[in-house]
Every structure is written in structure tokens, then in C-alpha cells.
Design a protein around this motif. Structure first.
Motif: not given
Length: 197
Positions: A180-197
């Protein structure tokens, strides 16, 4: 031996005839001496031992130490909790310590005697619940997963059920929490990378 057998009341299930010890714990079917019904009887070995009664001695000599709770009975030992003299009837031995009934009761209430615990937190079950239930609502796992991982690390060596401890619950809860923690880390990193595009 007869007294112990009679007090045990081990009888034939068909004709109610009192059975002798040679019928116990044989691992085979034996015929009842009266009705010939085949019986297999397993009992604790203690059933064959007559109970030992404790009779405290009376005080015979004036000035002799007497029991705090039974002044007419001779003291045989001192309570390690309060220092009162105790007769054989009042002496309660617990892991090599001799205490009186009052000290035993107060010690149980204050949890001084670990061997007398009558409640126990089942950390293995709680950890699994904390790891699984937040998964039902995605957002609650943001808090539930770290809490479950903390509980796994903190209580994995804590005493569990008196029927036995299984580390499987802690392993399952730990794996679920890490996923679950790994899923949250991936989810947050996905949001951060797509927000800066």
C-alpha cells in the motif's frame, strides 16, 4: 485407588457401569465388563491420582507463630508480599514465590503477576485488521498502511493468543502495508510528474 476411580465417575456410556483404570488410554476398543459394548476411553493421567488434602497444623505451644488469617493454625511460611505469617492452607505458591490470598488478588489487579493474566491483546489480529480494512477505501490506506507497518515492527514479538503464536499474520500485514505504501509512492510520483508536464 478406589477413591480416585469412584470420584472420577468414568462409566460405560451404554450401561453406566463404573470402569477400572485398565480401560483407560489403551488406544484400543475394549468390551465393557457388563454389557460388552466396545469402548475407547482417553483420560488425563491425573484422574487416577487421589487428590491430596492440605491440613494445616494447629498451634500447640503458646507463643508459637500462628497464621494471620487462621490464628489457631501454625504458621509455616511468610508472605513475600506483605510479610504476614501463613499456614499451609493460606500459602499460595506462584513460580517459587509464596504469597497470601490478599497479595495474590491485589497483585493480579495491578498486573504484578504475569502468569495470572486473564486478558491479552491479540496484536497479530489487530495488525491484519489495520492493514486490510483501510484498503476498502483507497484514501484511508494513506494512514492505515504506515500504522499497520509500525504495529508489525513494534509488536511482532509480543505474546499473542494462548493457543499459540503464528508469525504468518504479521508477515501478511507487513506485506500488505508495504504494498500500500509503494502504491501511494507511485501514485504521488505519477501525479507530480504529470503536473509538471
Amino acid at each position: 485407588m478406589t477413591t480416585a476411580i469412584e470420584s472420577s465417575l468414568v462409566k460405560c456410556s451404554k450401561c453406566q457401569t463404573l470402569l477400572l483404570p485398565n480401560f483407560f488410554n489403551t488406544g484400543e476398543l475394549n468390551p465393557c465388563p457388563s454389557c460388552r459394548a466396545l469402548l475407547s476411553i482417553e483420560v488425563f493421567p491425573a484422574i487416577l491420582i487421589a487428590p491430596v488434602a492440605v491440613f494445616p497444623e494447629s498451634v500447640l505451644v503458646e507463643g508459637e507463630s500462628s497464621c494471620f488469617y487462621h490464628p489457631a493454625k501454625k504458621a509455616t511460611i511468610v508472605c513475600e508480599g506483605c510479610g504476614r505469617f501463613l499456614c499451609a492452607l493460606c500459602d499460595l505458591e506462584l513460580n517459587g514465590r509464596h504469597v497470601c490470598p490478599v497479595c495474590l488478588e491485589s497483585g493480579q489487579k495491578k498486573a504484578k503477576f504475569k502468569d495470572l493474566e486473564n486478558t491479552r491483546m491479540l496484536w497479530d489480529r489487530l495488525v491484519v485488521a489495520v492493514a486490510v480494512f483501510p484498503m476498502l477505501l483507497f484514501w484511508t490506506s494513506f494512514i492505515g498502511a504506515p500504522v499497520a507497518l509500525y504495529l508489525v515492527l513494534r509488536y511482532r514479538k509480543a505474546p499473542c493468543s494462548i493457543t499459540g503464536k503464528s508469525n504468518l499474520s504479521f508477515v501478511v500485514a507487513g506485506v500488505l502495508a508495504v504494498l500500500q505504501i509503494a502504491a501511494w509512492v507511485l501514485f504521488i510520483s505519477y501525479l507530480v510528474t504529470h503536473k509538471h508536464r
